[in-house]
Design an enzyme around this catalytic site. Sequence first.
Site, mmCIF file in Angstrom:
data_model
loop_
_atom_site.group_PDB
_atom_site.id
_atom_site.type_symbol
_atom_site.label_atom_id
_atom_site.label_comp_id
_atom_site.label_asym_id
_atom_site.label_seq_id
_atom_site.Cartn_x
_atom_site.Cartn_y
_atom_site.Cartn_z
ATOM 1 N N GLY B 46 51.379 27.000 13.218
ATOM 2 C CA GLY B 46 52.121 27.639 14.173
ATOM 3 C C GLY B 46 51.135 28.986 14.654
ATOM 4 O O GLY B 46 50.744 28.860 15.939
ATOM 5 N N ASN B 136 48.878 29.646 2.479
ATOM 6 C CA ASN B 136 48.986 29.992 1.154
ATOM 7 C C ASN B 136 47.978 30.974 0.758
ATOM 8 O O ASN B 136 46.988 31.222 1.549
ATOM 9 C CB ASN B 136 48.701 28.749 0.464
ATOM 10 C CG ASN B 136 47.220 28.270 0.475
ATOM 11 O OD1 ASN B 136 46.405 28.705 -0.296
ATOM 12 N ND2 ASN B 136 46.942 27.213 1.445
ATOM 13 N N CYS B 181 42.380 44.191 -1.550
ATOM 14 C CA CYS B 181 42.705 45.689 -1.765
ATOM 15 C C CYS B 181 44.156 45.694 -1.825
ATOM 16 O O CYS B 181 44.787 46.824 -2.504
ATOM 17 C CB CYS B 181 41.904 46.821 -0.834
ATOM 18 S SG CYS B 181 40.068 46.826 -0.891
ATOM 19 N N CYS B 193 56.152 29.293 5.044
ATOM 20 C CA CYS B 193 56.990 28.645 5.728
ATOM 21 C C CYS B 193 57.685 27.355 5.142
ATOM 22 O O CYS B 193 58.959 27.462 5.243
ATOM 23 C CB CYS B 193 56.651 28.331 7.030
ATOM 24 S SG CYS B 193 55.539 29.642 8.137
#
Lengths: 68, 259
Positions: B46, B136, B181, B193
């Site tokens: 997307g 991911n 960080c 999603c």
Amino acid sequence: MSSVLVNQQQTIEIEDGKTTLATLVTTIASGDDIAVAVNNHIITKEKWSEHLLCDNDNINIFGAIAGG
Amino acid sequence: MLTDKQESLNSDEYIRYSRQIMIEQWGESTQISLKKLSVIIVGAGGLGNIAASYLVGAGVGYVAIVDGDEVELSNLPRQIAFDIDSIENSKAYELAERLRSQNDHVEVVGFHGYITADNIQHLIPPCDLVIDCTDNFEIRQLLNRHCVVNRIPLLSGSVTKWQGQLLLVDPRQPAAGCYRCLFSQDQASEGNCNTIGVIGPMVGVIGAFQASQALAYLTRQHCQLSDQIALIDGDTLGIKLLQRSKNAQCSVCHTVAGE
């Protein structure tokens, strides 16, 4: 009593200048996978235990999201 | 990568890009400079659909699309470059083909495959900007490390439900730190999603922000996200900008600083 506002929703009582950010995070969030900002500045994790909260501080706590 | 580009615009390009050339801070010189820049977009879902379309439309000289997924029926509500005939086809190839037909002044290349530690050096060569549109944490952290070590600007976008996040890891702003960080290496595997869902238009919102901030950065060498993270809530229309800083214990920044 002093307090901070968390995520624009939750008011948490603190000791002004004595309660650390680490203590607050431990109280209201779970897991290590979160980032925290105080008054719109991210406080990196290694500084949580030394960062002292003040009355009316505005706290944002959020986790990473990965969807694309 | 990018082949030699002309130092001027032809009449077709003038007409095509006229609405952005007329902006005072943009002009012809910015448009020509854009032709010489290369962007790699990782993830053709997307976010990648939207970000790639606007960057190719704007006239970025070279755009590479990297993704190992094939199109599925459940992608169609928000991955608008694809249709029913795209199902089971490579997302990277489908999107690249669509982009080439959108603007033949831009070199568009699709790579079908997932980024791994073994191939990242090959798939992400030096370029002007990498845009993270993946789904991911593992690849997000891998991209972050690679880009920080190689001083490649990385524009990270992510979205689930009604929420989105955006930040730029800018080699010119090391004091702002990197993705690592902020978020630990061991993030839970949930949070994309596929597992907790997403509102289709939010993907468009975040992808469009990625494209606009990419153009701001490419043309001005700075953007709002260079030292901030944006938290965007599509339900309440809230945008929160938070100042970032380097984590002294970050293993990625520490690696670079120790070189």
